[in-house]
Design an enzyme around this catalytic site. Structure first.
Site, PDB file in Angstrom:
ATOM      1  N   ARG A 258       0.825  -1.202   0.000  1.00 50.11           N
ATOM      2  CA  ARG A 258       0.000   0.000   0.000  1.00 50.11           C
ATOM      3  C   ARG A 258       0.863   1.258   0.000  1.00 50.11           C
ATOM      4  O   ARG A 258       0.521   2.250  -0.623  1.00 50.11           O
ATOM      5  CB  ARG A 258      -0.932   0.003   1.210  1.00 50.11           C
ATOM      6  CG  ARG A 258      -1.796   1.244   1.282  1.00 50.11           C
ATOM      7  CD  ARG A 258      -2.628   1.292   2.538  1.00 50.11           C
ATOM      8  NE  ARG A 258      -3.609   0.251   2.582  1.00 50.11           N
ATOM      9  CZ  ARG A 258      -3.824  -0.525   3.638  1.00 50.11           C
ATOM     10  NH1 ARG A 258      -3.099  -0.382   4.724  1.00 50.11           N
ATOM     11  NH2 ARG A 258      -4.740  -1.448   3.601  1.00 50.11           N
ATOM     12  N   TYR A 259       1.988   1.224   0.747  1.00 51.36           N
ATOM     13  CA  TYR A 259       2.870   2.380   0.840  1.00 51.36           C
ATOM     14  C   TYR A 259       4.123   2.066   0.022  1.00 51.36           C
ATOM     15  O   TYR A 259       4.640   0.950   0.092  1.00 51.36           O
ATOM     16  CB  TYR A 259       3.243   2.634   2.299  1.00 51.36           C
ATOM     17  CG  TYR A 259       2.041   2.710   3.208  1.00 51.36           C
ATOM     18  CD1 TYR A 259       1.181   3.789   3.142  1.00 51.36           C
ATOM     19  CD2 TYR A 259       1.760   1.677   4.099  1.00 51.36           C
ATOM     20  CE1 TYR A 259       0.058   3.844   3.964  1.00 51.36           C
ATOM     21  CE2 TYR A 259       0.643   1.729   4.926  1.00 51.36           C
ATOM     22  CZ  TYR A 259      -0.204   2.818   4.852  1.00 51.36           C
ATOM     23  OH  TYR A 259      -1.308   2.875   5.650  1.00 51.36           O
TER      24      TYR A 259
ATOM     25  N   ARG B 174       7.404   0.156   1.600  1.00 55.57           N
ATOM     26  CA  ARG B 174       7.343  -1.041   2.445  1.00 55.57           C
ATOM     27  C   ARG B 174       6.191  -1.951   2.046  1.00 55.57           C
ATOM     28  O   ARG B 174       5.147  -1.472   1.621  1.00 55.57           O
ATOM     29  CB  ARG B 174       7.241  -0.666   3.928  1.00 55.57           C
ATOM     30  CG  ARG B 174       6.086   0.245   4.281  1.00 55.57           C
ATOM     31  CD  ARG B 174       6.510   1.127   5.464  1.00 55.57           C
ATOM     32  NE  ARG B 174       5.413   1.835   6.117  1.00 55.57           N
ATOM     33  CZ  ARG B 174       4.917   2.999   5.686  1.00 55.57           C
ATOM     34  NH1 ARG B 174       5.354   3.558   4.585  1.00 55.57           N
ATOM     35  NH2 ARG B 174       3.953   3.599   6.362  1.00 55.57           N
TER      36      ARG B 174
ATOM     37  N   CYS C 120      -1.848 -18.791  13.919  1.00 56.04           N
ATOM     38  CA  CYS C 120      -1.385 -18.029  15.080  1.00 56.04           C
ATOM     39  C   CYS C 120      -1.313 -18.959  16.288  1.00 56.04           C
ATOM     40  O   CYS C 120      -1.998 -19.978  16.321  1.00 56.04           O
ATOM     41  CB  CYS C 120      -2.364 -16.908  15.413  1.00 56.04           C
ATOM     42  SG  CYS C 120      -2.582 -15.723  14.081  1.00 56.04           S
TER      43      CYS C 120
ATOM     44  N   CYS D 111      -7.017 -14.089  18.796  1.00 54.76           N
ATOM     45  CA  CYS D 111      -7.528 -12.949  19.551  1.00 54.76           C
ATOM     46  C   CYS D 111      -8.943 -12.664  19.068  1.00 54.76           C
ATOM     47  O   CYS D 111      -9.193 -12.635  17.865  1.00 54.76           O
ATOM     48  CB  CYS D 111      -6.641 -11.734  19.315  1.00 54.76           C
ATOM     49  SG  CYS D 111      -4.882 -12.131  19.489  1.00 54.76           S
TER      50      CYS D 111
ATOM     51  N   CYS E 199      -9.416  -9.765  16.494  1.00 58.74           N
ATOM     52  CA  CYS E 199      -8.487  -9.750  15.356  1.00 58.74           C
ATOM     53  C   CYS E 199      -9.111  -9.126  14.103  1.00 58.74           C
ATOM     54  O   CYS E 199     -10.204  -9.500  13.695  1.00 58.74           O
ATOM     55  CB  CYS E 199      -8.074 -11.179  15.028  1.00 58.74           C
ATOM     56  SG  CYS E 199      -7.018 -11.286  13.581  1.00 58.74           S
TER      57      CYS E 199
ATOM     58  N   ARG F  45      -7.972  -9.581  11.155  1.00 60.48           N
ATOM     59  CA  ARG F  45      -7.864 -10.533  10.041  1.00 60.48           C
ATOM     60  C   ARG F  45      -8.609 -11.825  10.368  1.00 60.48           C
ATOM     61  O   ARG F  45      -8.299 -12.877   9.838  1.00 60.48           O
ATOM     62  CB  ARG F  45      -6.397 -10.854   9.735  1.00 60.48           C
ATOM     63  CG  ARG F  45      -5.622  -9.679   9.207  1.00 60.48           C
ATOM     64  CD  ARG F  45      -4.394 -10.095   8.401  1.00 60.48           C
ATOM     65  NE  ARG F  45      -3.685  -8.898   7.963  1.00 60.48           N
ATOM     66  CZ  ARG F  45      -2.502  -8.503   8.431  1.00 60.48           C
ATOM     67  NH1 ARG F  45      -1.862  -9.229   9.332  1.00 60.48           N
ATOM     68  NH2 ARG F  45      -1.939  -7.393   7.990  1.00 60.48           N
TER      69      ARG F  45
ATOM     70  N   ASP G  71      -9.994  -2.057  14.638  1.00 62.77           N
ATOM     71  CA  ASP G  71     -10.560  -2.009  13.292  1.00 62.77           C
ATOM     72  C   ASP G  71     -11.984  -2.543  13.306  1.00 62.77           C
ATOM     73  O   ASP G  71     -12.395  -3.234  14.235  1.00 62.77           O
ATOM     74  CB  ASP G  71      -9.690  -2.839  12.341  1.00 62.77           C
ATOM     75  CG  ASP G  71      -8.319  -2.218  12.144  1.00 62.77           C
ATOM     76  OD1 ASP G  71      -8.265  -0.998  11.897  1.00 62.77           O
ATOM     77  OD2 ASP G  71      -7.307  -2.936  12.255  1.00 62.77           O
TER      78      ASP G  71
ATOM     79  N   ASP H 273      -6.644   2.811  11.199  1.00 66.80           N
ATOM     80  CA  ASP H 273      -6.629   2.469   9.787  1.00 66.80           C
ATOM     81  C   ASP H 273      -7.966   2.917   9.224  1.00 66.80           C
ATOM     82  O   ASP H 273      -9.020   2.521   9.730  1.00 66.80           O
ATOM     83  CB  ASP H 273      -6.441   0.956   9.608  1.00 66.80           C
ATOM     84  CG  ASP H 273      -5.104   0.630   8.991  1.00 66.80           C
ATOM     85  OD1 ASP H 273      -4.918   0.983   7.817  1.00 66.80           O
ATOM     86  OD2 ASP H 273      -4.255   0.037   9.689  1.00 66.80           O
TER      87      ASP H 273
ATOM     88  N   LYS I   3      -3.141   4.203   7.158  1.00 72.52           N
ATOM     89  CA  LYS I   3      -3.031   4.309   8.619  1.00 72.52           C
ATOM     90  C   LYS I   3      -2.590   5.739   8.942  1.00 72.52           C
ATOM     91  O   LYS I   3      -1.635   6.234   8.356  1.00 72.52           O
ATOM     92  CB  LYS I   3      -1.939   3.329   9.045  1.00 72.52           C
ATOM     93  CG  LYS I   3      -2.006   2.888  10.475  1.00 72.52           C
ATOM     94  CD  LYS I   3      -0.848   1.952  10.794  1.00 72.52           C
ATOM     95  CE  LYS I   3      -1.124   0.483  10.515  1.00 72.52           C
ATOM     96  NZ  LYS I   3      -0.566   0.023   9.260  1.00 72.52           N
TER      97      LYS I   3
HETATM   98  C1  LIG Z   1       0.274  -0.905   8.918  1.00 70.63           C
HETATM   99  C2  LIG Z   1       0.778  -1.199   7.599  1.00 70.63           C
HETATM  100  C3  LIG Z   1       2.131  -1.020   7.286  1.00 70.63           C
HETATM  101  C4  LIG Z   1       3.139  -0.523   8.289  1.00 70.63           C
HETATM  102  O1  LIG Z   1       2.912   0.808   8.601  1.00 70.63           O
HETATM  103  P1  LIG Z   1       3.936   1.565   9.544  1.00 70.63           P
HETATM  104  O2  LIG Z   1       3.268   2.880   9.757  1.00 70.63           O
HETATM  105  O3  LIG Z   1       5.228   1.665   8.806  1.00 70.63           O
HETATM  106  O4  LIG Z   1       4.089   0.758  10.786  1.00 70.63           O
HETATM  107  C5  LIG Z   1       2.559  -1.302   6.010  1.00 70.63           C
HETATM  108  N1  LIG Z   1       1.713  -1.750   5.074  1.00 70.63           N
HETATM  109  C6  LIG Z   1       0.403  -1.924   5.341  1.00 70.63           C
HETATM  110  C7  LIG Z   1      -0.484  -2.416   4.252  1.00 70.63           C
HETATM  111  C8  LIG Z   1      -0.111  -1.667   6.611  1.00 70.63           C
HETATM  112  O5  LIG Z   1      -1.413  -1.871   6.872  1.00 70.63           O
HETATM  113  S1  SF4 Z   2      -4.514 -10.340  16.282  1.00 66.91           S
HETATM  114 FE1  SF4 Z   2      -5.120 -11.859  14.722  1.00 66.91          FE
HETATM  115  S2  SF4 Z   2      -3.300 -12.192  13.478  1.00 66.91           S
HETATM  116 FE2  SF4 Z   2      -2.607 -11.250  15.405  1.00 66.91          FE
HETATM  117  S3  SF4 Z   2      -2.121 -12.990  16.782  1.00 66.91           S
HETATM  118 FE3  SF4 Z   2      -4.233 -12.383  17.207  1.00 66.91          FE
HETATM  119  S4  SF4 Z   2      -5.453 -13.735  15.898  1.00 66.91           S
HETATM  120 FE4  SF4 Z   2      -3.353 -13.786  15.068  1.00 66.91          FE
END
Ligand SMILES: *Cc1c(COP(=O)(O)O)cnc(C)c1O
Ligand code: SF4
Length: 343
Positions: free
Chosen positions: A87-88, A91, A100, A104, A107, A109, A269, A306, A313
């Site tokens: 996305r960025y 990185r 995992c 959680c 979570c 995801r 989220d 986010d 973010k």
């Molecule tokens: C959160 C996130 C990151 C990391 O963001 P930082 O601000 O550098 O910690 C990178 N890519 C994606 C898609 C993210 O959701």
């Molecule tokens: S927040 Fe989601 S991805 Fe992270 S450890 Fe917990 S269950 Fe796994």
């Protein structure tokens, strides 16, 4: 390896809950796991235990709100190749495994992770690495999941070897809950495997309450530091777990005491069935304001959120500098009083 509780019956057997059809439905929809290390942290005499609340299935998870999203931060729309989210520009996220050590309940995801969670096979991992190698703007690889410390030291080394061969990748950052919830997994061997690359290695440990930093967990953090890995933390601001300034101050101080720099405090989220954990931006800001001034600058995280739908973010405040119309900047001090600023 220590036993993990994975079913409603396992949890009932450990006297953590009473089975019900609703809980059965929750467990059928969202993965359940709780390690023995976490089990030891839970106070069964406290019905509001902040550790139990993070991991024990709750019938309220069946309540999905209209604003909740399967993919709350839009990872899937920014995925150029399986297992990579870009996305960025500088990185990428690399998700080699979607399992995992614990699941959680909040979570973001949760629709994707699980014990059967799709891991990248060798060809898919090679394709993900090829994408990174062919994209010179990528300066940092953020290895996440799932939880990438579920990989064996051998597979971690193989991944590091592949990243070591990409000249434009300078930094490798791992995100994990393993040092907290399954610290025995962080052996000297695993720490050495994480560090074994020509790159600078950071690890963001996910931790939501001071009580999670047991002697075993802080031992795991010490092994990672000794291996030369720089540590930061991420915390989710969760209702009934850590949504007050005193609890958070205790957590952030303890992290700094163990060589971990608090990095982000996330607003939760909009993941399905998590409304009972949700805190508001206003609550987050009020807590941050209470921490400013009474807590070391080293222990201050940045409050972030986010933007739903995958727009990125961003810091969520509070802001200390405001431009009053035509009158120049006005600054708010840690006590909440405002002052004009010349210029
Ligand atoms: C959160 C996130 C990151 C990391 O963001 P930082 O601000 O550098 O910690 C990178 N890519 C994606 C898609 C993210 O959701
Ligand atoms: S927040 Fe989601 S991805 Fe992270 S450890 Fe917990 S269950 Fe796994």
């Amino acid at each position: 390896m220590a036993k993990t509780l994975r079913t409603i019956d396992d949890l009932a057997g450990a006297r953590l809950l009473s089975p019900s059809p609703a809980l059965g439905e929750v467990a059928a929809r969202y993965a359940v796991a709780l390690t023995e290390d976490v089990l030891r942290l839970i106070d069964r005499t406290d019905p509001d235990d902040p550790i139990a609340r993070q991991f024990l299935p709750d019938a309220r998870e069946l309540d999905t709100r209209p604003e909740e999203l399967v993919d709350p931060i839009g990872d899937e729309t920014h995925s150029p190749v399986k297992g990579v989210v870009h996305r960025y520009p500088d990185r990428v996220l690399l998700k080699p495994i979607l399992a995992c050590p614990v699941y959680c309940r909040f979570c973001f995801r949760r629709e994707f992770v699980g014990p059967g969670g799709d891991a990248l096979d060798e060809a898919e991992l090679a394709a993900a690495i090829a994408y990174i190698a062919s994209t010179p703007a990528i300066w940092e690889v953020i290895v996440t999941g799932g939880d990438p410390l579920m990989l064996s030291p051998r597979r971690i080394r193989a991944l590091n070897d592949a990243l070591a061969a990409i000249p434009h990748v300078e930094v490798v950052r791992w995100h994990s809950r393993v040092p907290i919830v399954d610290p025995g997994r962080v052996t000297e061997e695993l720490a050495a495997a994480l560090a074994a690359t020509g790159k600078t290695v950071w690890l963001a440990v996910h931790c939501n309450h001071a009580r999670e930093l047991s002697a075993e967990a802080t031992g795991a953090l010490a092994r990672l530091r000794r291996a030369g890995i720089a540590l930061v933390s991420q915390t989710v601001l969760l209702k009934g777990v850590n949504d007050d300034a005193e609890t958070l101050a205790g957590l952030m101080r303890k992290l700094v005491e163990h060589g971990v720099k608090p990095y982000y405090l996330h607003l939760p989220d909009l993941a399905p069935g998590t409304s009972h954990f949700r805190t508001s931006i206003a609550e987050g800001r009020a807590i941050m304001q209470a921490l400013r001034g009474r807590l070391s600058g080293l222990a201050q995280p940045t409050l972030v959120l986010d933007i739903p739908g995958g727009y990125g973010k961003v810091p969520a405040g509070p802001a200390y500098v405001e431009d009053a119309l035509g009158a120049g900047p006005v600054i708010t001090d840690p006590a909440g009083n405002t002052h004009p600023y010349p210029g």
